[in-house]
Motif scaffolding. Structure first.
Motif, PDB file in Angstrom:
ATOM      1  N   GLU A  22      32.489  30.855   9.023  1.00  0.00           N
ATOM      2  CA  GLU A  22      32.210  31.783   7.923  1.00  0.00           C
ATOM      3  C   GLU A  22      33.384  31.913   6.962  1.00  0.00           C
ATOM      4  OE1 GLU A  22      31.794  36.630   7.496  1.00  0.00           O
ATOM      5  OE2 GLU A  22      31.256  35.685   9.388  1.00  0.00           O
ATOM      6  N   LEU A  23      34.597  32.027   7.489  1.00  0.00           N
ATOM      7  CA  LEU A  23      35.763  32.197   6.632  1.00  0.00           C
ATOM      8  C   LEU A  23      36.022  30.942   5.799  1.00  0.00           C
ATOM      9  CD1 LEU A  23      38.027  34.029   9.196  1.00  0.00           C
ATOM     10  CD2 LEU A  23      37.153  35.017   7.069  1.00  0.00           C
ATOM     11  N   ALA A  24      35.830  29.786   6.405  1.00  0.00           N
ATOM     12  CA  ALA A  24      36.015  28.536   5.657  1.00  0.00           C
ATOM     13  C   ALA A  24      34.986  28.418   4.538  1.00  0.00           C
ATOM     14  CB  ALA A  24      35.932  27.343   6.608  1.00  0.00           C
ATOM     15  N   ARG A  25      33.757  28.866   4.813  1.00  0.00           N
ATOM     16  CA  ARG A  25      32.743  28.844   3.759  1.00  0.00           C
ATOM     17  C   ARG A  25      33.124  29.783   2.605  1.00  0.00           C
ATOM     18  NH1 ARG A  25      29.404  28.384   8.359  1.00  0.00           N
ATOM     19  NH2 ARG A  25      29.075  30.643   8.480  1.00  0.00           N
ATOM     20  N   ARG A  26      33.647  30.948   2.937  1.00  0.00           N
ATOM     21  CA  ARG A  26      34.079  31.880   1.900  1.00  0.00           C
ATOM     22  C   ARG A  26      35.239  31.292   1.092  1.00  0.00           C
ATOM     23  NH1 ARG A  26      33.029  34.776  -2.185  1.00  0.00           N
ATOM     24  NH2 ARG A  26      34.432  36.545  -2.554  1.00  0.00           N
ATOM     25  N   ALA A  27      36.138  30.575   1.757  1.00  0.00           N
ATOM     26  CA  ALA A  27      37.252  29.944   1.042  1.00  0.00           C
ATOM     27  C   ALA A  27      36.740  28.941   0.014  1.00  0.00           C
ATOM     28  CB  ALA A  27      38.189  29.260   2.038  1.00  0.00           C
ATOM     29  N   ARG A  28      35.696  28.190   0.372  1.00  0.00           N
ATOM     30  CA  ARG A  28      35.127  27.232  -0.578  1.00  0.00           C
ATOM     31  C   ARG A  28      34.497  27.952  -1.767  1.00  0.00           C
ATOM     32  NH1 ARG A  28      33.661  24.732   4.328  1.00  0.00           N
ATOM     33  NH2 ARG A  28      31.502  25.501   4.196  1.00  0.00           N
ATOM     34  N   GLU A  29      33.874  29.100  -1.526  1.00  0.00           N
ATOM     35  CA  GLU A  29      33.306  29.880  -2.625  1.00  0.00           C
ATOM     36  C   GLU A  29      34.406  30.348  -3.580  1.00  0.00           C
ATOM     37  OE1 GLU A  29      29.573  31.771  -0.035  1.00  0.00           O
ATOM     38  OE2 GLU A  29      31.238  33.035  -0.690  1.00  0.00           O
ATOM     39  N   LEU A  30      35.520  30.800  -3.034  1.00  0.00           N
ATOM     40  CA  LEU A  30      36.629  31.254  -3.869  1.00  0.00           C
ATOM     41  C   LEU A  30      37.237  30.091  -4.643  1.00  0.00           C
ATOM     42  CD1 LEU A  30      38.319  33.772  -1.404  1.00  0.00           C
ATOM     43  CD2 LEU A  30      36.898  34.303  -3.393  1.00  0.00           C
ATOM     44  N   ALA A  32      35.588  27.532  -5.696  1.00  0.00           N
ATOM     45  CA  ALA A  32      34.645  27.240  -6.769  1.00  0.00           C
ATOM     46  C   ALA A  32      34.828  28.180  -7.953  1.00  0.00           C
ATOM     47  CB  ALA A  32      33.214  27.320  -6.245  1.00  0.00           C
ATOM     48  N   GLN A  33      35.424  29.342  -7.696  1.00  0.00           N
ATOM     49  CA  GLN A  33      35.727  30.301  -8.766  1.00  0.00           C
ATOM     50  C   GLN A  33      37.056  29.989  -9.448  1.00  0.00           C
ATOM     51  OE1 GLN A  33      35.565  34.228  -7.008  1.00  0.00           O
ATOM     52  NE2 GLN A  33      33.566  33.831  -6.059  1.00  0.00           N
ATOM     53  N   GLY A  34      37.729  28.949  -8.976  1.00  0.00           N
ATOM     54  CA  GLY A  34      38.991  28.546  -9.582  1.00  0.00           C
ATOM     55  C   GLY A  34      40.233  29.061  -8.878  1.00  0.00           C
ATOM     56  N   ARG A  35      40.058  29.711  -7.731  1.00  0.00           N
ATOM     57  CA  ARG A  35      41.215  30.237  -7.005  1.00  0.00           C
ATOM     58  C   ARG A  35      41.766  29.173  -6.066  1.00  0.00           C
ATOM     59  NH1 ARG A  35      39.420  36.193  -5.043  1.00  0.00           N
ATOM     60  NH2 ARG A  35      41.232  35.852  -3.691  1.00  0.00           N
ATOM     61  N   LYS A  36      43.064  29.041  -6.026  1.00  0.00           N
ATOM     62  CA  LYS A  36      43.731  28.045  -5.193  1.00  0.00           C
ATOM     63  C   LYS A  36      44.011  28.632  -3.815  1.00  0.00           C
ATOM     64  CE  LYS A  36      47.663  24.879  -5.054  1.00  0.00           C
ATOM     65  NZ  LYS A  36      48.896  24.432  -5.758  1.00  0.00           N
ATOM     66  N   GLN A  37      43.514  27.969  -2.792  1.00  0.00           N
ATOM     67  CA  GLN A  37      43.647  28.463  -1.430  1.00  0.00           C
ATOM     68  C   GLN A  37      44.733  27.685  -0.671  1.00  0.00           C
ATOM     69  OE1 GLN A  37      41.449  31.034  -0.344  1.00  0.00           O
ATOM     70  NE2 GLN A  37      41.000  31.005  -2.524  1.00  0.00           N
ATOM     71  N   GLU A 359      40.710  37.057   0.921  1.00  0.00           N
ATOM     72  CA  GLU A 359      40.206  37.652  -0.316  1.00  0.00           C
ATOM     73  C   GLU A 359      41.336  38.119  -1.237  1.00  0.00           C
ATOM     74  OE1 GLU A 359      37.168  37.847  -1.360  1.00  0.00           O
ATOM     75  OE2 GLU A 359      35.816  37.694   0.366  1.00  0.00           O
ATOM     76  N   THR A 360      42.418  38.620  -0.665  1.00  0.00           N
ATOM     77  CA  THR A 360      43.465  39.229  -1.496  1.00  0.00           C
ATOM     78  C   THR A 360      44.687  38.346  -1.683  1.00  0.00           C
ATOM     79  OG1 THR A 360      44.555  40.351   0.369  1.00  0.00           O
ATOM     80  CG2 THR A 360      42.739  41.524  -0.723  1.00  0.00           C
ATOM     81  N   GLU A 361      44.913  37.403  -0.764  1.00  0.00           N
ATOM     82  CA  GLU A 361      46.136  36.597  -0.829  1.00  0.00           C
ATOM     83  C   GLU A 361      45.870  35.093  -0.835  1.00  0.00           C
ATOM     84  OE1 GLU A 361      48.993  37.850  -1.339  1.00  0.00           O
ATOM     85  OE2 GLU A 361      48.795  39.966  -0.817  1.00  0.00           O
ATOM     86  N   ASP A 362      44.603  34.692  -0.777  1.00  0.00           N
ATOM     87  CA  ASP A 362      44.222  33.276  -0.858  1.00  0.00           C
ATOM     88  C   ASP A 362      44.856  32.423   0.243  1.00  0.00           C
ATOM     89  OD1 ASP A 362      42.482  33.317  -3.192  1.00  0.00           O
ATOM     90  OD2 ASP A 362      44.285  33.812  -4.340  1.00  0.00           O
ATOM     91  N   VAL A 363      44.891  32.959   1.440  1.00  0.00           N
ATOM     92  CA  VAL A 363      45.387  32.235   2.613  1.00  0.00           C
ATOM     93  C   VAL A 363      44.296  32.252   3.675  1.00  0.00           C
ATOM     94  CG1 VAL A 363      47.077  32.180   4.487  1.00  0.00           C
ATOM     95  CG2 VAL A 363      47.813  32.748   2.164  1.00  0.00           C
ATOM     96  N   LEU A 364      43.993  31.084   4.224  1.00  0.00           N
ATOM     97  CA  LEU A 364      42.951  30.957   5.246  1.00  0.00           C
ATOM     98  C   LEU A 364      43.589  30.671   6.596  1.00  0.00           C
ATOM     99  CD1 LEU A 364      39.967  30.742   6.101  1.00  0.00           C
ATOM    100  CD2 LEU A 364      40.036  28.334   5.391  1.00  0.00           C
TER     101      LEU A 364
END
Length: 424
Positions: A22-30, A32-37, A359-364
């Motif tokens: 689930e968390l990895a899927r959310r990272a891909r969504e972020l 796609a919004q242009g955020r660097k993970q 969500e807040t720091e872009d770290v998975l």
């Protein structure tokens, strides 16, 4: 007319694999919004700039003309001989090409070997924490995982007495992951000898996941299990993914050692299951001999000044400076498994923390409970980024934990005021 939804296998509801969940899927969504993970969830060297050694790449290129046909279900004869020779050098008894199985990574061979072993309701003793594929493969092959603790206060090493106390009439195997994923623990010889003795007394198969065998730090010495097991059946797993930084090649192997008469039926079962999937990836098998008997390219990375060593040092230093974290320093493998302690541990939930960090720091990162432990105050990170990236990551982790402590303090203060108001 609407169709009913397709039903899936019920036991899949028992399977967890948060490393790619689930968390990895959310990272891909972020993303796609242009955020660097910064993704520290997978031990994938190629994603962090590592390359498979050139002499392995050349071996595949040189053999590519011979890679079109299927090969034997257990693997290319020359590749199996190279693996057997490597294990003979280690002292593995009865290591021969006929007892080597090459698979599409160790992952496939874990599943295949448990399918060959288990009847419904059979039990497998697994470490806690474990690499969750072991639990999943046990469940999906109708077995039951039974966990022996590898407690942080014991350096994540198991207690042999606890392992033996868990043996029942349904127990079929003891699994070891050495060096361990996720903790980085490396098992000393004396401990392994005690576990071998347990397997001997109860006539159990030993299954040793040694995919990180040459990734060790400082004065740690890796001790393979098979030489200690002697004539007791032992299945040792290795591959190109981690030590040789070639995850995408999907090349793993399992070596069945011990008395061939004792394990003959199991050998035939593995051979049958291997035949049903035809064969493993052929091109990658041409690199096995070069990997096992060529230049040692992993040792410099694990020595002072080497990339893995210095990133590990950066993790240890960052956690040492943290107000909220503790660490059993990893002796091997590619991971650290920090614990959240002190005030930050109050009301802490590892999954909620990992989601807030993302969500807040872009770290998975991966929540510790994903590795089949009963506690929820750990998380796993890889040691693959550059040291400066790790330092930035832990600065972000510290900010999240600072906010958690502040929220806990505010909640406690509000509760105190509410209690006073109620009394008044």
């Amino acid at each position: 007319m609407s169709l009913p939804p397709l039903k899936t296998r019920e036991r899949l509801s028992e399977v967890r694999y948060e490393i790619r969940g689930e968390l990895a899927r959310r990272a891909r969504e972020l993303e796609a919004q242009g955020r660097k993970q910064i993704k520290l969830n997978i031990g994938n060297p190629g994603a962090f700039g590592f390359r498979a050694p050139e002499h392995l790449q050349r071996a595949i290129v040189d053999g590519i003309a011979d890679t079109d046909p299927y090969t034997h279900q257990q693997g290319l004869p020359a590749a199996r001989e190279a693996i057997a020779a490597f294990h003979r050098q280690r002292g593995t008894p009865n290591a021969s090409p006929e007892r080597v199985f090459v698979g599409n990574g160790v992952s496939e061979l874990i599943d295949l070997s448990l399918r060959a072993l288990l009847n419904p309701g059979d039990e497998v003793l697994l470490p806690s924490p474990d690499y969750p594929l072991w639990s999943a493969a046990t469940i999906l092959n109708d077995g039951r995982p039974v966990y022996y603790r590898c407690a942080p206060e014991n350096g994540f090493l198991p207690d042999p007495e606890e392992i033996e106390a868990l043996v029942s009439s349904r127990t079929r195997a003891i699994v070891l992951i050495n060096p361990n994923n996720p903790t980085g623990a490396a098992y000393p010889r004396a401990l392994l000898e005690k576990i071998v003795a347990i397997a001997q007394r109860h006539k159990l198969l030993l299954m040793s996941d040694e995919i990180y065998d040459s990734i060790v730090y400082d004065d740690t010495q890796f001790q393979p299990l098979a030489p200690l097991a002697g004539e007791l059946p032992c299945l040792s797993f290795g591959g190109l993914s981690k030590v040789h930084r070639a995850c995408g090649w999907r090349v793993g192997w399992a070596v069945l050692s011990g008395d061939p008469l004792v394990s003959g039926d199991f050998h035939h079962a593995m051979d049958l299951l291997g035949a049903l999937r035809l064969c493993a990836n052929v091109p990658g098998q041409f690199a096995i001999d070069a990997a096992l008997h060529g230049e040692n390219t992993i040792a410099p990375l694990c020595a002072p000044g080497g990339r893995l060593y210095e990133t590990r040092r950066a993790v240890i230093d960052a956690i040492g400076a943290s107000q909220h974290l503790e660490l059993v320093a990893p002796a091997g493998a590619l991971y650290a498994f920090p614990a959240v302690v002190g005030a930050a541990a109050q009301g802490f939930d590892d999954h909620a923390f990992a989601l807030e960090l993302l969500e807040t720091e872009d770290v998975l990162v991966v929540p510790g409970s994903s590795f089949n432990v009963p506690y929820r105050n750990h998380f796993r990170v890889t040691l693959l980024p550059q040291p400066e990236v790790v330092r930035e990551v832990f600065a972000r982790i510290e900010r999240v934990l600072d906010r958690h402590v502040q929220r806990q303090a505010e909640a406690a203060s509000a509760q105190t005021l509410a209690n006073r108001a109620a009394v008044a």
